[in-house]
Enzyme design. Structure first.
Site, PDB file in Angstrom:
ATOM      1  N   ALA A 222      -6.569  -7.811  10.236  1.00  0.00           N
ATOM      2  CA  ALA A 222      -7.715  -8.712  10.416  1.00  0.00           C
ATOM      3  C   ALA A 222      -8.130  -9.207   8.732  1.00  0.00           C
ATOM      4  CB  ALA A 222      -8.781  -8.564  11.582  1.00  0.00           C
ATOM      5  N   SER A 224      -9.592 -12.472   5.945  1.00  0.00           N
ATOM      6  CA  SER A 224     -11.143 -13.120   6.270  1.00  0.00           C
ATOM      7  C   SER A 224     -10.537 -14.523   7.156  1.00  0.00           C
ATOM      8  CB  SER A 224     -11.146 -13.702   4.251  1.00  0.00           C
ATOM      9  OG  SER A 224     -10.065 -13.840   4.049  1.00  0.00           O
ATOM     10  N   GLY A 226      -7.291 -15.418   8.984  1.00  0.00           N
ATOM     11  CA  GLY A 226      -7.002 -15.312  10.031  1.00  0.00           C
ATOM     12  C   GLY A 226      -6.633 -13.392  10.768  1.00  0.00           C
ATOM     13  N   GLN A 227      -5.745 -13.304  11.107  1.00  0.00           N
ATOM     14  CA  GLN A 227      -5.610 -11.968  11.927  1.00  0.00           C
ATOM     15  C   GLN A 227      -3.957 -11.859  11.988  1.00  0.00           C
ATOM     16  OE1 GLN A 227      -8.746 -11.516  14.893  1.00  0.00           O
ATOM     17  NE2 GLN A 227      -6.775 -12.154  17.029  1.00  0.00           N
ATOM     18  N   VAL A 228      -3.677 -10.956  12.174  1.00  0.00           N
ATOM     19  CA  VAL A 228      -1.902 -10.114  12.465  1.00  0.00           C
ATOM     20  C   VAL A 228      -1.815  -9.685  13.576  1.00  0.00           C
ATOM     21  CG1 VAL A 228       0.281  -9.645  11.311  1.00  0.00           C
ATOM     22  CG2 VAL A 228      -2.051 -10.608   9.743  1.00  0.00           C
ATOM     23  N   ASP A 377      -3.266 -11.970  -5.870  1.00  0.00           N
ATOM     24  CA  ASP A 377      -4.275 -10.763  -5.061  1.00  0.00           C
ATOM     25  C   ASP A 377      -3.861 -10.219  -5.014  1.00  0.00           C
ATOM     26  OD1 ASP A 377      -6.627 -10.743  -3.318  1.00  0.00           O
ATOM     27  OD2 ASP A 377      -5.874 -11.620  -1.553  1.00  0.00           O
TER      28      ASP A 377
END
Length: 488
Positions: A222, A224, A226-228, A377
């Protein structure tokens, strides 16, 4: 009669026919000779190009028709990408004017969120003032940094992203805060799986079980925004990572950036101790975050990055599955690997950390100096060491570009550093737009000399990357460097 040949290597094709005699004036007798060469494979095509196809057709009137065209796989891929772009056509873009128009007429919502933020950050600021008055500000830096990290987590995605951004800004934050805020790059609270699965079906306009033969019941990771989930495509059996955007996130970050920008305007006008243009930093940061909200754009970023840098066998960039990607859902190739900061786990796989570091340095230099398109990033969560020893790049939401003139200036800066010409190094910051032309660089020269003389005089065994970063960060923290420096 039709002859179809897929061209993967240079090919010579001979065609003999008495009926085609004279149809090709440059051919001897009744033979046709065609020499087909594929394009030089200097770069790996990010768009998964199919090999071109040669088609020779025997026509009834005695002529021979030759057609060379791009294969169907490439056409299908382009069409799938176009469909994904259409699904993301309404993706939001950052506009301060639009935010003013949207939230300026919603005072109750604005006041409620403002109070929540002020209570959280105000109590933190009050503790800093008490620490300063009691003379324990420096002693409590670590404690307050951990507290700020927890506050950002409670305040939600915008402040988590803000904390992540600050964790890479040594010109804004002292080292203790950098270290604590970097923890925001790891696992964060998740949102309900039912909402995630509903989002997938809504975005792709397909039932979940018609797309995936299996999908993990809970998120693998997870972040900031979304989540996978880990899933398996039904049509091919391919294992994929499915990233799903947090529900209501556009509304949340829009309101937050409206408020934060208002605070930035206040700081620029009345807080003299902060010399950086805070509003410009907020606007740049907000544009990056909004770009991350468009997962189709992230997929296109990944394809471009793969085209430019994955021509080296040591670098892996996962491919994108456009038919299962939209503005809020991103489906990409699953990559097994270990985070780069897990040195023991890497070595247990029989891999050498220094080899991965060398690959990362070479790829970073190519990004910065060769093409200028770079991953903005690259924290440990976005870099994996695969079991095969490849360096895998993930998460292409934040990308940036270095103009050609800036790339030349960076090379010159390195030359000046090697020659220990610190006066020229300081002047380079004008050309690089790291410092405003009205800033006097003369006080920076001694700081650069003190730092780099120590670093350049050290032996390899004495060098410590964290010490170097902390030392350079201390220099940057003392002077009004612009935000563009941190993009590099």
């Amino acid at each position: 009669m039709v002859v179809v040949v897929a061209v993967g290597q240079p090919l010579t094709l001979w065609w003999r026919t008495s009926r085609a005699k004279g149809s090709f004036p440059h051919c001897k007798r009744d033979s046709i000779r065609l020499r087909v060469r594929p394009a030089r494979s200097v770069l790996v095509e990010a768009e998964a190009r199919a090999a071109p196809t040669l088609r020779v057709r025997d026509i009834d009137d005695g002529s021979v028709k030759v057609q060379i065209y791009q294969g169907g796989d490439r056409t299908d891929d382009l069409q799938a990408e176009a469909r994904a772009m259409a699904r993301a056509a309404n993706a939001s873009v950052y506009s301060p004017q639009l935010l003013v128009g949207k939230y300026g007429s919603r005072p109750v919502k604005v006041i409620r969120r403002t109070l929540k933020i002020l209570i959280a950050l105000g109590s933190f600021g009050l503790k800093l003032l008490v620490d300063q008055r009691n003379g324990v500000l420096n002693q409590n830096k670590r404690l307050r940094a951990a507290e700020l990290r927890r506050i950002f987590t409670r305040l939600g995605p915008t402040f988590v992203k803000l904390g992540q951004g600050l964790s890479t800004r040594p010109d804004v934050c002292p080292p203790e805060y950098l270290e604590e805020l970097s923890e925001l790059q790891d696992a964060l609270p998740t949102f309900p799986d039912t909402e995630a699965f509903s989002c997938i079906e809504r975005e792709l306009e397909l039932p979940l079980d018609s797309v995936f033969s299996s999908i993990s019941p809970s998120p693998i990771a997870a972040a900031s925004l979304g989540q996978v989930y880990k899933a398996q495509l039904k049509y091919s059996g391919q294992v994929v990572a499915v990233k799903v955007q947090r529900p209501g996130i556009e509304e949340a970050i829009g309101l937050d950036f409206y408020l934060i920008r208002g605070l930035g305007i206040f700081i620029n006008k009345y807080v003299d101790v902060i010399t950086t243009d805070v509003v410009a930093l907020i606007d740049e940061f907000a544009r990056r975050v909004y770009q991350e909200l468009n997962y189709v754009q992230e997929g296109r970023n990944a394809r471009r990055f793969k085209k430019l840098y994955a021509d080296k066998e040591e670098v892996l960039v996962p491919d994108i599955f456009w038919d299962y990607t939209s503005g809020k859902v991103l489906t990409m190739e699953w990559v097994d690997g270990v985070k780069l900061n897990e040195q023991d786990a890497i070595e247990r796989q029989g891999l050498k950390v220094l080899d991965l570091v060398n690959t990362g340095i070479q790829c970073s230099l190519r990004q910065l100096l060769e093409y200028g398109y770079f991953h903005a990033d690259p924290h440990p969560g976005n870099l994996l060491a695969t079991p095969e020893g490849k360096l895998a790049f993930l998460d292409f939401g934040m990308m940036s570009e270095t103009p050609e003139e800036a790339r030349f200036a960076i090379i010159g800066h390195v030359v000046h550093m090697v020659n220990r010409d610190y006066e020229a190094m300081a002047r380079d910051y004008y050309a690089l737009d790291f410092l405003s032309p009205d800033v006097d660089v003369s006080p920076i020269v001694p700081a650069l000399r003190d730092f780099f003389d120590d670093a350049l005089n050290s032996t390899v065994s004495e060098l410590n990357f964290k010490t170097l970063v902390d030392g350079l960060g201390a220099v940057l923290y003392q002077y009004p460097f612009n935000g563009e420096l941190m993009d590099l």
